[in-house]
Design an enzyme around this catalytic site. Structure first.
Site, PDB file in Angstrom:
ATOM      1  N   GLN A   1    -102.181  30.647 -90.544  1.00 35.81           N
ATOM      2  CA  GLN A   1    -103.505  30.721 -91.192  1.00 35.81           C
ATOM      3  C   GLN A   1    -104.443  29.606 -90.716  1.00 35.81           C
ATOM      4  OE1 GLN A   1    -105.062  32.941 -92.956  1.00 35.81           O
ATOM      5  NE2 GLN A   1    -103.328  34.348 -93.076  1.00 35.81           N
ATOM      6  N   SER A   2    -104.327  29.212 -89.456  1.00 33.38           N
ATOM      7  CA  SER A   2    -105.159  28.126 -88.934  1.00 33.38           C
ATOM      8  C   SER A   2    -106.642  28.513 -88.868  1.00 33.38           C
ATOM      9  CB  SER A   2    -104.656  27.768 -87.532  1.00 33.38           C
ATOM     10  OG  SER A   2    -105.595  26.962 -86.870  1.00 33.38           O
ATOM     11  N   ASN A   3    -107.463  27.712 -89.536  1.00 31.61           N
ATOM     12  CA  ASN A   3    -108.925  27.912 -89.432  1.00 31.61           C
ATOM     13  C   ASN A   3    -109.398  27.501 -88.049  1.00 31.61           C
ATOM     14  OD1 ASN A   3    -109.403  28.574 -92.290  1.00 31.61           O
ATOM     15  ND2 ASN A   3    -108.669  26.483 -92.620  1.00 31.61           N
TER      16      ASN A   3
ATOM     17  N   ALA B   1    -107.782  27.844 -85.264  1.00 36.86           N
ATOM     18  CA  ALA B   1    -107.510  28.924 -84.299  1.00 36.86           C
ATOM     19  C   ALA B   1    -108.607  29.991 -84.404  1.00 36.86           C
ATOM     20  CB  ALA B   1    -106.137  29.525 -84.566  1.00 36.86           C
TER      21      ALA B   1
END
Ligand SMILES: Cc1ncc(COP(=O)(O)O)c(C=O)c1O
Length: 339
Positions: free
Chosen positions: A81-83, A85
């Site tokens: 859930q990387s913002n 990325a």
């Protein structure tokens, strides 16, 4: 002895991704509950591109650097859930660069909402090239191999480190510090404290470097860690702060004691919801109509509220909380908010 070289801030190329300065607003309704401490928020969650967030500020400098180096493909990594990325995908597409995202199981959560919703849904819409690493895979080794493969095929890859927090990426938050001071000088509202969440440390590092360069001594920058315990978070942030400062004025140094971090609101682990985070997200939404995110700003704001109620902030102090974005993460944590 060599004479140190000084770079003016504006000598670093910047690829424009923001619409201009982000707004600063007073939490006039919530402040009635805060014993005289006045909290303001800087809306780094409200930007026109890609649903916004702190990573866009770092990407302005990273993309410019990649372009200057003649790179044609960006590669970066993060949790599912990387913002960071998601915003790398958005910014690379806008800049006309290829990109690859290496995603890891950084959070011990599973199920449809975590694995398929939130940032993952947005990356699907963006058509992002995602390497979803199986648990236990070493992301560093995978990225090294991938970079070698890309080079062998004639591509020019540019590696963006975790969270975009290289010295170049941190310039984005030196810029933000200068923006805050400019806004304060215009409005006459001067802050005693600036508060941020600390993940990879780059946001705080850039702000602390900006503060050092400004020569101001009446502002504290404090973070609430959401990932690492105190010693690690402080060492990482300290190193990054000096690395970015070294780009601008190698004669100045930041001491470890200038890196103020509170690690008490991480909870069980990075990305695992806490009761205080859920309370803070609901409170700010219900009083001010502002959504925090569950992984970063939610935990940091919970820390700020607890410390205000514990009397750690002085009555009359003006405190600026930088709302760093990450709202898509809420959709990956649906069940945590069920009542
Ligand atoms: C929404 C949000 N806030 C805060 C942070 C933390 O910023 P930093 O990694 O610069 O410490 C991140 C980083 O991933 C983020 O996505």
């Amino acid at each position: 002895m060599d004479t140190p070289t000084f770079n003016t801030f504006n000598s670093f190329p910047r690829f424009n991704l923001l619409d201009g300065p982000t707004n600063i607003q007073s939490l006039t309704r919530l402040n009635k509950q805060l014993n005289g401490v006045e909290v303001y928020v800087k809306r780094d969650d409200v930007m026109g591109m890609g649903l916004g967030g702190n990573k866009l500020r770092k990407l302005e400098y990273l993309i410019a650097d990649a372009k200057q180096q003649g790179a044609d493909v960006l590669i970066t990594s993060g949790g599912i859930q990387s913002n960071h990325a998601r915003l790398t995908a958005v910014a690379a597409g806008y800049a006309g660069l290829d990109y690859e995202l290496v995603l890891t199981h950084a959070v011990p959560l599973e199920g449809l909402e975590h694995d398929k919703n939130g940032n993952i849904l947005l990356e699907q819409i963006l058509g992002a090239k995602v390497h979803n690493l199986p648990k236990g895979t070493d992301a560093k080794i995978f990225i090294e191999d991938r970079i070698n493969t890309l080079k062998a095929s004639g591509k020019k890859p540019y590696l963006i480190s975790l969270g975009g927090s290289s010295a170049i990426g941190c310039l984005g938050y030196v810029n933000c510090f200068n923006e805050i001071i400019g806004q304060s000088n215009q409005s006459g509202v001067h802050f005693s404290n600036i508060i941020v969440p600390n993940g990879s440390g780059g946001t705080q590092a850039g702000l602390v470097a900006g503060l050092k360069l400004s020569g101001l001594s009446n502002i504290s920058i404090l973070s609430y860690s959401v990932l690492s315990q105190l010693t690690t978070a402080q060492a990482i942030t300290h190193k990054k702060a000096n690395a970015v400062l070294n780009l601008l004025n190698p004669e100045l140094k930041i001491g470890q004691d200038e890196i103020l971090i509170d690690p008490h609101f991480i909870g069980e682990a990075y990305g695992i919801p806490t009761t205080a985070m859920i309370g803070a997200v609901k409170l700010l939404a219900r009083t001010e109509g502002i959504f925090l995110d569950p992984v970063y700003s939610g935990k940091a704001f919970a820390g700020l509220l607890a410390d205000i109620h514990a009397g750690k902030f002085t009555k009359g102090d003006k405190t600026l909380f930088i709302l760093t974005g990450g709202i898509p993460g809420l959709f990956a944590y649906r069940s945590a908010f069920e009542e």
